[in-house]
Design a protein around this motif. Sequence first.
Motif, PDB file in Angstrom:
ATOM      1  N   GLN A  44      42.863  44.599  35.355  1.00 51.87           N
ATOM      2  CA  GLN A  44      42.240  43.414  34.766  1.00 51.87           C
ATOM      3  C   GLN A  44      40.965  43.036  35.510  1.00 51.87           C
ATOM      4  O   GLN A  44      41.001  42.801  36.714  1.00 51.87           O
ATOM      5  N   ASP A  45      39.866  42.976  34.787  1.00 51.34           N
ATOM      6  CA  ASP A  45      38.601  42.533  35.370  1.00 51.34           C
ATOM      7  C   ASP A  45      38.384  41.090  34.965  1.00 51.34           C
ATOM      8  O   ASP A  45      38.181  40.796  33.790  1.00 51.34           O
ATOM      9  N   ASN A  46      38.439  40.196  35.933  1.00 49.44           N
ATOM     10  CA  ASN A  46      38.300  38.774  35.663  1.00 49.44           C
ATOM     11  C   ASN A  46      36.954  38.218  36.115  1.00 49.44           C
ATOM     12  O   ASN A  46      36.811  37.010  36.297  1.00 49.44           O
ATOM     13  N   ALA A  47      35.982  39.094  36.326  1.00 45.35           N
ATOM     14  CA  ALA A  47      34.677  38.658  36.822  1.00 45.35           C
ATOM     15  C   ALA A  47      34.115  37.550  35.941  1.00 45.35           C
ATOM     16  O   ALA A  47      34.109  37.643  34.715  1.00 45.35           O
ATOM     17  N   ALA A  48      33.682  36.491  36.608  1.00 44.69           N
ATOM     18  CA  ALA A  48      33.089  35.335  35.942  1.00 44.69           C
ATOM     19  C   ALA A  48      32.106  34.719  36.930  1.00 44.69           C
ATOM     20  O   ALA A  48      32.211  34.957  38.136  1.00 44.69           O
ATOM     21  N   VAL A  71      38.356  34.857  41.584  1.00 46.71           N
ATOM     22  CA  VAL A  71      38.809  35.771  40.541  1.00 46.71           C
ATOM     23  C   VAL A  71      38.625  37.185  41.090  1.00 46.71           C
ATOM     24  O   VAL A  71      37.858  37.398  42.029  1.00 46.71           O
ATOM     25  N   SER A  72      39.323  38.122  40.517  1.00 48.61           N
ATOM     26  CA  SER A  72      39.223  39.500  40.995  1.00 48.61           C
ATOM     27  C   SER A  72      38.437  40.360  40.021  1.00 48.61           C
ATOM     28  O   SER A  72      38.430  40.117  38.816  1.00 48.61           O
ATOM     29  N   SER A  73      37.777  41.359  40.593  1.00 45.05           N
ATOM     30  CA  SER A  73      37.052  42.329  39.785  1.00 45.05           C
ATOM     31  C   SER A  73      37.195  43.693  40.448  1.00 45.05           C
ATOM     32  O   SER A  73      36.584  43.958  41.485  1.00 45.05           O
ATOM     33  N   LYS A  83      45.879  42.874  43.980  1.00 43.80           N
ATOM     34  CA  LYS A  83      47.007  41.948  43.853  1.00 43.80           C
ATOM     35  C   LYS A  83      47.294  41.271  45.194  1.00 43.80           C
ATOM     36  O   LYS A  83      47.380  40.041  45.284  1.00 43.80           O
ATOM     37  N   ILE A 116      34.106  35.920  43.582  1.00 44.15           N
ATOM     38  CA  ILE A 116      34.632  37.104  42.911  1.00 44.15           C
ATOM     39  C   ILE A 116      35.030  38.048  44.044  1.00 44.15           C
ATOM     40  O   ILE A 116      34.212  38.343  44.914  1.00 44.15           O
ATOM     41  N   TYR A 157      47.854  44.551  37.566  1.00 44.09           N
ATOM     42  CA  TYR A 157      46.886  43.574  38.068  1.00 44.09           C
ATOM     43  C   TYR A 157      45.519  44.225  38.286  1.00 44.09           C
ATOM     44  O   TYR A 157      44.480  43.652  37.957  1.00 44.09           O
TER      45      TYR A 157
END
Length: 187
Positions: free
Chosen positions: A25-29, A153-155, A139, A130, A22
């Motif tokens: 994963q960079d989910n920055a948006a 989202v996570s970054s 996580k 974020i 987990y």
Amino acid sequence: MKWLTLLIALWLITVSSTIWHYGTQDNAAPAACIIVLGAAVQGNEPTPVFAERIRYAVSLYQRGLAAKLIFTGGRGEGNAHSESSVASHFAAQLGVPSDVIYREENSHTTQQNMVEAAAIMRQYGLDSAIVVSDPLHLKRAMWMANDVGIAAVSSPTPTSMYRSLATQLPFLAREVYFIHHYAVTGL
């Protein structure tokens, strides 16, 4: 007994692997704000771990991914300054205007960070976030964010001070413990 030990070992390996993956994963948006989870301070300076979280959040802000920053973390025992006040001062030194910074100074745990950040988001009409922290922390942090109603989202901080296996494994073991603790107690 042998099978029980094997099952427990497999479970712990699975949980550890999930936490580790987990954090990669960079989910920055684009989002309304960036929540920076608190970490220790030394006097009026962030520790190296916390400084990296702040620097990374500022870089996301400067890239235009969010218009506001929320720094979390109260004053630890023996500290003159809260984590969030130290973080906001550090971010200001990096060029972030004070009018885009919110901070909460009541929390002492990740779950409290999320509860307080959610309250700030509601107060200012911020509908998405974020979440920035160290990779192995995300996580559990995202589970908590979801539980308090934060659309996030996570970054992960790419410059985490936890780089070697010698520093990552104790952090991972701690997170395995605390994710189970949260699952059982909600705290």
